[in-house]
Design a protein around this motif. Structure first.
Motif, PDB file in Angstrom:
ATOM      1  N   ARG A   1       0.828  -1.195   0.000  1.00  0.00           N
ATOM      2  CA  ARG A   1       0.000   0.000   0.000  1.00  0.00           C
ATOM      3  C   ARG A   1       0.866   1.249   0.000  1.00  0.00           C
ATOM      4  N   ILE A   2       0.391   2.254  -0.633  1.00  0.00           N
ATOM      5  CA  ILE A   2       1.098   3.526  -0.705  1.00  0.00           C
ATOM      6  C   ILE A   2       0.519   4.443   0.363  1.00  0.00           C
ATOM      7  N   LYS A   3       1.369   5.068   1.124  1.00  0.00           N
ATOM      8  CA  LYS A   3       0.907   6.027   2.129  1.00  0.00           C
ATOM      9  C   LYS A   3       1.261   7.426   1.644  1.00  0.00           C
ATOM     10  N   ALA A   4       0.376   8.350   1.884  1.00  0.00           N
ATOM     11  CA  ALA A   4       0.621   9.723   1.452  1.00  0.00           C
ATOM     12  C   ALA A   4       0.097  10.683   2.498  1.00  0.00           C
ATOM     13  N   LYS A   5       0.686  11.839   2.540  1.00  0.00           N
ATOM     14  CA  LYS A   5       0.227  12.861   3.465  1.00  0.00           C
ATOM     15  C   LYS A   5      -0.827  13.693   2.760  1.00  0.00           C
ATOM     16  N   LEU A   6      -2.042  13.674   3.302  1.00  0.00           N
ATOM     17  CA  LEU A   6      -3.159  14.367   2.690  1.00  0.00           C
ATOM     18  C   LEU A   6      -3.788  15.314   3.690  1.00  0.00           C
ATOM     19  N   CYS A   7      -3.845  16.569   3.361  1.00  0.00           N
ATOM     20  CA  CYS A   7      -4.492  17.577   4.207  1.00  0.00           C
ATOM     21  C   CYS A   7      -4.019  17.509   5.651  1.00  0.00           C
ATOM     22  N   GLY A   8      -2.763  17.244   5.873  1.00  0.00           N
ATOM     23  CA  GLY A   8      -2.234  17.247   7.224  1.00  0.00           C
ATOM     24  C   GLY A   8      -2.354  15.924   7.946  1.00  0.00           C
ATOM     25  N   PHE A   9      -2.881  14.878   7.334  1.00  0.00           N
ATOM     26  CA  PHE A   9      -2.927  13.577   7.987  1.00  0.00           C
ATOM     27  C   PHE A   9      -2.598  12.493   6.969  1.00  0.00           C
ATOM     28  N   ALA A  10      -2.114  11.363   7.464  1.00  0.00           N
ATOM     29  CA  ALA A  10      -1.701  10.283   6.562  1.00  0.00           C
ATOM     30  C   ALA A  10      -2.881   9.376   6.267  1.00  0.00           C
ATOM     31  N   SER A  11      -2.959   8.918   5.046  1.00  0.00           N
ATOM     32  CA  SER A  11      -4.018   7.998   4.631  1.00  0.00           C
ATOM     33  C   SER A  11      -3.470   7.039   3.598  1.00  0.00           C
ATOM     34  N   ALA A  12      -3.867   5.790   3.725  1.00  0.00           N
ATOM     35  CA  ALA A  12      -3.452   4.811   2.725  1.00  0.00           C
ATOM     36  C   ALA A  12      -4.693   4.306   2.047  1.00  0.00           C
ATOM     37  N   GLY A  13      -5.193   4.688   1.095  1.00  0.00           N
ATOM     38  CA  GLY A  13      -6.420   4.183   0.520  1.00  0.00           C
ATOM     39  C   GLY A  13      -6.884   5.108  -0.580  1.00  0.00           C
ATOM     40  N   THR A  14      -6.448   6.336  -0.531  1.00  0.00           N
ATOM     41  CA  THR A  14      -6.855   7.282  -1.543  1.00  0.00           C
ATOM     42  C   THR A  14      -6.341   6.846  -2.902  1.00  0.00           C
ATOM     43  N   PHE A  15      -5.115   6.321  -2.934  1.00  0.00           N
ATOM     44  CA  PHE A  15      -4.549   5.921  -4.212  1.00  0.00           C
ATOM     45  C   PHE A  15      -5.216   4.658  -4.736  1.00  0.00           C
ATOM     46  N   GLU A  16      -5.579   3.750  -3.826  1.00  0.00           N
ATOM     47  CA  GLU A  16      -6.302   2.563  -4.261  1.00  0.00           C
ATOM     48  C   GLU A  16      -7.641   2.965  -4.855  1.00  0.00           C
ATOM     49  N   ARG A  17      -8.315   3.948  -4.242  1.00  0.00           N
ATOM     50  CA  ARG A  17      -9.589   4.420  -4.757  1.00  0.00           C
ATOM     51  C   ARG A  17      -9.394   5.070  -6.130  1.00  0.00           C
ATOM     52  N   PHE A  60     -13.967  13.745  -2.506  1.00  0.00           N
ATOM     53  CA  PHE A  60     -14.010  14.678  -1.383  1.00  0.00           C
ATOM     54  C   PHE A  60     -14.759  14.142  -0.168  1.00  0.00           C
ATOM     55  N   THR A  61     -15.167  12.892  -0.177  1.00  0.00           N
ATOM     56  CA  THR A  61     -15.858  12.316   0.973  1.00  0.00           C
ATOM     57  C   THR A  61     -15.044  11.163   1.548  1.00  0.00           C
ATOM     58  N   ASP A  62     -15.083  11.029   2.866  1.00  0.00           N
ATOM     59  CA  ASP A  62     -14.419   9.916   3.532  1.00  0.00           C
ATOM     60  C   ASP A  62     -15.277   8.672   3.348  1.00  0.00           C
ATOM     61  N   VAL A  63     -14.625   7.551   3.063  1.00  0.00           N
ATOM     62  CA  VAL A  63     -15.335   6.298   2.844  1.00  0.00           C
ATOM     63  C   VAL A  63     -14.849   5.288   3.872  1.00  0.00           C
ATOM     64  N   GLU A  64     -15.789   4.626   4.537  1.00  0.00           N
ATOM     65  CA  GLU A  64     -15.426   3.608   5.513  1.00  0.00           C
ATOM     66  C   GLU A  64     -16.269   2.366   5.261  1.00  0.00           C
ATOM     67  N   LYS A  65     -15.601   1.259   4.976  1.00  0.00           N
ATOM     68  CA  LYS A  65     -16.285  -0.003   4.746  1.00  0.00           C
ATOM     69  C   LYS A  65     -16.044  -0.916   5.935  1.00  0.00           C
ATOM     70  N   LYS A  66     -16.945  -1.865   6.137  1.00  0.00           N
ATOM     71  CA  LYS A  66     -16.790  -2.816   7.241  1.00  0.00           C
ATOM     72  C   LYS A  66     -15.534  -3.645   7.032  1.00  0.00           C
ATOM     73  N   GLY A  67     -14.751  -3.774   8.082  1.00  0.00           N
ATOM     74  CA  GLY A  67     -13.552  -4.591   8.028  1.00  0.00           C
ATOM     75  C   GLY A  67     -12.374  -3.953   7.326  1.00  0.00           C
ATOM     76  N   GLU A  68     -12.511  -2.753   6.840  1.00  0.00           N
ATOM     77  CA  GLU A  68     -11.417  -2.064   6.170  1.00  0.00           C
ATOM     78  C   GLU A  68     -11.138  -0.749   6.867  1.00  0.00           C
ATOM     79  N   GLU A  69      -9.973  -0.203   6.599  1.00  0.00           N
ATOM     80  CA  GLU A  69      -9.652   1.085   7.200  1.00  0.00           C
ATOM     81  C   GLU A  69     -10.346   2.218   6.444  1.00  0.00           C
ATOM     82  N   LYS A  70     -10.421   3.341   7.099  1.00  0.00           N
ATOM     83  CA  LYS A  70     -11.105   4.497   6.537  1.00  0.00           C
ATOM     84  C   LYS A  70     -10.287   5.098   5.399  1.00  0.00           C
TER      85      LYS A  70
END
Length: 130
Positions: A1-17, A60-70
């Protein structure tokens, strides 16, 4: 997974999306990441306007699925369109702004030279997350 700094916080999932969305576009459009937290979306007239509106809103919306990270939202979305796709680009940007998810920071127009010899109108709209 790729981690990136987005809007001041880290998220790993934006690139997968983004990659998932790029796969859904089947080569018609291009979704690229030019910098962390920034996505470039190139629109065409091959898909309906509602497709691009829904795609732009999803970035522009946060997505959270069951069993996965936000999956976190992005900070900047650049929407560009050539020729008849300008209307589609504007409609997607205005819909996101009307929803209150982002605000339009910059609108840039140009008339780049094409390989066929004739130029074509182009628009680039920059949206920032609120």
């Amino acid at each position: 997974r790729i981690k990136a700094k987005l809007c001041g916080f880290a998220s790993a999932g934006t690139f997968e999306r983004a990659r998932h969305l790029e796969g859904a576009m089947a080569g018609d459009e291009v979704v690229e990441e030019s910098a962390p937290g920034t996505i470039d979306m190139k629109v065409t007239t091959k898909k309906p306007i509602s497709f691009y509106v829904r795609s732009a809103k999803s970035f522009f919306t946060d997505v959270e699925k069951k069993g996965e990270e936000k999956k976190a939202h992005i900070c900047v979305l650049n929407i560009s369109g050539l020729g008849e796709a300008i209307n589609t680009a504007v409609a997607a940007a205005v819909a996101v702004e009307a929803e209150g998810l982002a605000e339009i920071k910059k609108i840039e127009t140009s008339y780049p030279d094409m390989t066929s010899g004739r130029g074509c109108a182009r628009i680039l709209i920059t949206l920032w997350h609120k």
